[in-house]
Design a protein around this motif. Structure first.
Motif, PDB file in Angstrom:
ATOM      1  N   ALA A 169      -6.570 -17.659  -2.896  1.00 54.41           N
ATOM      2  CA  ALA A 169      -6.075 -17.302  -1.400  1.00 54.41           C
ATOM      3  C   ALA A 169      -7.392 -18.151  -0.580  1.00 54.41           C
ATOM      4  O   ALA A 169      -6.619 -18.699   0.750  1.00 54.41           O
ATOM      5  CB  ALA A 169      -7.784 -16.097  -1.730  1.00 54.41           C
TER       6      ALA A 169
ATOM      7  N   LYS B  86      -5.176  -6.788   1.746  1.00 54.72           N
ATOM      8  CA  LYS B  86      -5.741  -5.142   2.962  1.00 54.72           C
ATOM      9  C   LYS B  86      -4.761  -4.346   3.732  1.00 54.72           C
ATOM     10  O   LYS B  86      -4.336  -3.193   3.270  1.00 54.72           O
ATOM     11  CB  LYS B  86      -6.461  -4.767   1.915  1.00 54.72           C
TER      12      LYS B  86
ATOM     13  N   THR C 239      -3.737  -4.193  -3.078  1.00 57.89           N
ATOM     14  CA  THR C 239      -5.388  -3.657  -3.407  1.00 57.89           C
ATOM     15  C   THR C 239      -6.282  -5.061  -3.396  1.00 57.89           C
ATOM     16  O   THR C 239      -7.046  -5.398  -3.153  1.00 57.89           O
ATOM     17  CB  THR C 239      -4.888  -3.537  -5.120  1.00 57.89           C
ATOM     18  N   ASN C 240      -5.022  -6.140  -3.768  1.00 58.14           N
ATOM     19  CA  ASN C 240      -6.076  -7.707  -3.958  1.00 58.14           C
ATOM     20  C   ASN C 240      -5.028  -8.513  -4.001  1.00 58.14           C
ATOM     21  O   ASN C 240      -3.351  -8.290  -3.806  1.00 58.14           O
ATOM     22  CB  ASN C 240      -6.418  -7.442  -4.697  1.00 58.14           C
ATOM     23  N   TYR C 241      -5.393 -10.363  -3.635  1.00 58.83           N
ATOM     24  CA  TYR C 241      -4.689 -10.748  -3.458  1.00 58.83           C
ATOM     25  C   TYR C 241      -3.350 -11.035  -4.672  1.00 58.83           C
ATOM     26  O   TYR C 241      -2.583 -11.593  -5.262  1.00 58.83           O
ATOM     27  CB  TYR C 241      -6.131 -12.729  -3.275  1.00 58.83           C
ATOM     28  N   ASP C 242      -4.408 -11.213  -6.252  1.00 61.86           N
ATOM     29  CA  ASP C 242      -3.214 -10.592  -7.532  1.00 61.86           C
ATOM     30  C   ASP C 242      -3.056 -10.349  -7.469  1.00 61.86           C
ATOM     31  O   ASP C 242      -1.507 -10.299  -7.846  1.00 61.86           O
ATOM     32  CB  ASP C 242      -4.650 -10.665  -8.496  1.00 61.86           C
ATOM     33  N   GLU C 243      -2.257  -8.937  -6.579  1.00 61.05           N
ATOM     34  CA  GLU C 243      -1.405  -8.436  -6.658  1.00 61.05           C
ATOM     35  C   GLU C 243       0.502  -8.851  -6.023  1.00 61.05           C
ATOM     36  O   GLU C 243       0.932  -8.428  -5.637  1.00 61.05           O
ATOM     37  CB  GLU C 243      -1.786  -6.819  -6.278  1.00 61.05           C
TER      38      GLU C 243
ATOM     39  N   THR D 179      -8.367 -12.120   2.956  1.00 55.99           N
ATOM     40  CA  THR D 179      -8.467 -10.796   1.971  1.00 55.99           C
ATOM     41  C   THR D 179      -8.241  -9.138   3.024  1.00 55.99           C
ATOM     42  O   THR D 179      -7.288  -8.658   2.655  1.00 55.99           O
ATOM     43  CB  THR D 179     -10.486 -10.755   1.783  1.00 55.99           C
TER      44      THR D 179
END
Length: 298
Positions: free
Chosen positions: A57, A76, A81-85, A72
């Motif tokens: 990120a 969203k 859910t988060n950056y990894d997703e 971030t």
């Protein structure tokens, strides 16, 4: 009975929309309502969505002249859910073979000689990886099956069609009863229904594969035909295939490279010609005589 071996299946993203472009679609759906701070990042993602799979990120923020906080908030807002997703969504699109997700900001030397060498090196690496991964025993079994099968059917769709056509064109010169599918305007059921335990189906299924690949292979297996599945290294396992040969097709550019697949098919074809021996030479001689008789070539 030949043991069936297949590569492991690629991972599947829970947010995959079915078109393998969940990230890009989410950005486009939200783009008009994005604040300026997030739109800069969205612009970068839309131009090079595959970069999300490679960078953190923080790196994405730096490359798009944004901030970690903006990244971030954007992720969203897009429904992840988060950056990894989001990275997994981009990685899955790369695995599937979407050219848009395979594009990179910079990947080639600027000078012409450097670009030529870069191109050569990538093809050479793919060919080396593909051919060195062949099992000698499986290769001999495949060549024997091509030479002895009652009928050989070559099949492919999209870019895989011209690869299947190339193999068909080589084999048909040294043996009879070799066909190429699908035929224009024709359905497949009639041809697949005629396959039996003495026949061989050769299916070329490079990414991006159509749903018919798996269905036709399963149907041919039910007909008890032998099956050679030539695919890329991202393919999931198809237990119905008698043999599976994965080819290296990736490079730095957005389009897959098929030099290794063509080299493999040439390698198989040469072995088939050698295995067919005198009957193969006589068949080829009769074809050449017919070329002269019906004045097909100068």
């Amino acid at each position: 009975m030949t043991r069936k071996t297949n590569p492991p299946p690629p991972s599947k993203n829970a947010l995959d929309t079915g078109t393998h472009t969940a990230l890009e679609k989410a950005v486009r759906a939200q783009y008009a309502s994005l604040p300026v701070s997030e739109r800069r990042i969205a612009d970068f993602i839309l131009e090079f969505p595959g970069e999300v799979a490679a960078y953190t990120a923080t790196e994405l923020a730096e490359m798009s002249n944004g901030s970690n906080a903006a990244v971030t908030r954007l992720i969203k807002r897009l429904g992840f859910t988060n950056y990894d997703e989001a990275r997994r969504a981009a990685r899955d699109a790369q695995t599937w073979g979407s050219p848009l997700y395979l594009m990179q900001q910079a990947h080639q030397p600027k000078d012409f000689a450097g670009r030529v060498q870069f191109h050569i090196d990538q093809d050479a690496q793919n060919i080396t990886t593909t051919l060195h991964s062949l099992s000698p025993d499986s290769f001999r079994s495949i060549v024997d099956a091509i030479c002895t099968a009652k009928r050989v059917v070559c099949i492919g769709w999209r870019n895989s069609y011209f690869l299947a056509a190339y193999l068909h064109w080589q084999i048909v010169q040294v043996r009879k009863h070799v066909s190429l599918l699908p035929n224009a305007g024709m359905t497949l059921a009639e041809d697949i229904s005629m396959l039996g335990e003495d026949d061989l189906l050769i299916c070329v299924g490079m990414r991006r594969r159509v749903p018919q690949v798996e269905k036709v292979i399963e149907a041919a297996d039910k007909q008890q035909a032998k099956i050679l599945y030539i695919t890329d290294r991202t393919a999931g396992g198809l237990s119905a295939a008698t043999w599976t040969i994965p080819c290296s097709v990736r490079g730095a550019e957005p389009f897959d490279r098929y030099s290794a697949a063509l080299s493999l098919l040439h390698f198989i074809s040469v072995a088939v010609v050698e295995k067919m021996g005198e009957p193969g030479r006589k068949h080829l001689q009769s074809i050449e005589q017919l070329h002269d008789t019906i004045d097909e070539m100068e």
